[in-house]
Design a protein around this motif. Structure first.
Motif, short mmCIF file in Angstrom:
data_model
loop_
_atom_site.label_atom_id
_atom_site.label_comp_id
_atom_site.label_asym_id
_atom_site.label_seq_id
_atom_site.Cartn_x
_atom_site.Cartn_y
_atom_site.Cartn_z
N LEU A 158 0.95 -1.30 0.06
CA LEU A 158 0.24 0.17 -0.03
C LEU A 158 0.94 1.08 0.08
O LEU A 158 0.35 2.20 -0.72
CB LEU A 158 -0.99 0.03 1.23
N LYS A 159 2.01 1.23 0.80
CA LYS A 159 2.89 2.22 0.82
C LYS A 159 3.57 2.39 -0.62
O LYS A 159 3.64 3.64 -1.07
CB LYS A 159 4.02 2.16 1.98
N LYS A 160 3.85 1.38 -1.22
CA LYS A 160 4.46 1.61 -2.58
C LYS A 160 3.51 2.01 -3.53
O LYS A 160 3.91 2.93 -4.36
CB LYS A 160 4.98 0.18 -3.03
N LEU A 161 2.16 1.75 -3.49
CA LEU A 161 1.11 2.01 -4.41
C LEU A 161 0.93 3.90 -4.21
O LEU A 161 0.70 4.18 -5.06
CB LEU A 161 -0.14 1.31 -3.76
N GLU A 162 0.85 4.27 -2.82
CA GLU A 162 0.61 5.27 -2.55
C GLU A 162 1.82 6.58 -2.91
O GLU A 162 1.53 7.66 -3.41
CB GLU A 162 -0.02 5.53 -1.07
N SER A 163 3.00 6.09 -2.57
CA SER A 163 4.25 6.92 -2.81
C SER A 163 4.99 6.48 -4.02
O SER A 163 5.82 7.26 -4.52
CB SER A 163 5.16 6.55 -1.54
N GLU A 164 4.93 5.28 -4.73
CA GLU A 164 5.45 5.10 -5.65
C GLU A 164 6.91 4.97 -5.42
O GLU A 164 8.13 4.98 -6.33
CB GLU A 164 5.33 5.94 -6.98
N GLN A 165 7.37 4.90 -4.09
CA GLN A 165 8.75 4.35 -3.78
C GLN A 165 8.94 3.08 -3.27
O GLN A 165 8.00 2.18 -3.13
CB GLN A 165 8.72 5.25 -2.36
N ILE A 166 10.17 2.51 -3.68
CA ILE A 166 10.36 1.25 -3.31
C ILE A 166 11.34 0.79 -2.21
O ILE A 166 11.80 -0.25 -1.84
CB ILE A 166 10.83 0.42 -4.55
N ASN A 167 11.90 2.09 -1.71
CA ASN A 167 13.21 1.68 -0.81
C ASN A 167 12.69 0.92 0.61
O ASN A 167 13.59 0.16 1.27
CB ASN A 167 13.62 3.19 -0.33
N HIS A 168 11.32 0.93 0.96
CA HIS A 168 10.77 0.47 2.01
C HIS A 168 10.58 -1.32 1.74
O HIS A 168 10.30 -1.87 2.60
CB HIS A 168 9.54 0.97 2.64
#
Length: 199
Positions: free
Chosen positions: A168-178
């Motif tokens: 969900l964080k990836k979907l919302e932020s388009e970030q992958i570091n986490h």
């Protein structure tokens, strides 16, 4: 596929990983002082510690573990962010009734984002709370996967809420570091007999 086998691990090492992820729960409050040392400062070569970690894990997780085959090989594997998206959530009554069968993490995250009704005990607030804590809290316990083989498809055995929160964080932020880079994977040629395998 860029899946990499980092190492093969023993059953006691798997049990330590699993127990460590559960050790904060209220269920263990009455025994935490007595056994905390063997969970937080373990000696995998000590058979007595291994016995007690298995015993403690099974006290809480017997219904889950009893549905797994006996001949499992455990590994630490590395997956990239693209492969992470295709990991499937557990095959469990509440998750199936909520999302349908064979759903991967991104499909489930999209459903949560769209405010799908949480009527079957999945616990969306827990997922959202974890998502909001990504970057603030260290999620050091590795997500545990199962599969019939090294190349997948993979199902989350332990860490479903965490995995969906990361998606969900990836979907919302388009970030992958986490997004986690390493996972615990259990494989068996008879893993299809495991109720939880979402394959």
């Amino acid at each position: 596929m860029s899946m990499k086998v980092v190492s093969q691990i023993s059953e006691p090492q798997f049990e330590l990983e699993f127990l460590s992820s559960e050790w904060h729960k209220d269920f263990y409050d009455s025994v935490r002082a007595q056994f905390n040392e063997i969970v937080t400062n373990p000696d995998i070569s000590n058979w007595e510690q291994n016995y007690w970690r298995k015993e403690l894990l099974w006290r809480l997780r017997a219904p889950l573990l009893a549905q797994l085959p006996f001949n499992i090989q455990w590994h630490v594997i590395g997956l990239d962010a693209g492969e992470f998206e295709h990991i499937r959530v557990i095959r469990e009554h509440g998750w199936n009734r909520t999302f349908g069968e064979r759903k991967n993490l991104m499909e489930v995250a999209e459903a949560v984002q769209k405010n799908l009704p949480d009527e079957w005990g999945v616990n969306f607030p827990q997922i959202l709370d974890m998502k909001n804590n990504v970057g603030r809290t260290e999620f050091k316990e590795r997500i545990i996967l199962i599969s019939s083989g090294l190349t997948g498809p993979y199902t989350v055995l332990e860490g479903n809420h965490r995995a969906v929160a990361f998606a969900l964080k990836k979907l919302e932020s388009e970030q992958i570091n986490h997004v986690p880079k390493q996972y615990i994977l259990g494989i068996s040629p008879t893993m299809s007999s495991a109720y939880w395998l979402n394959g």
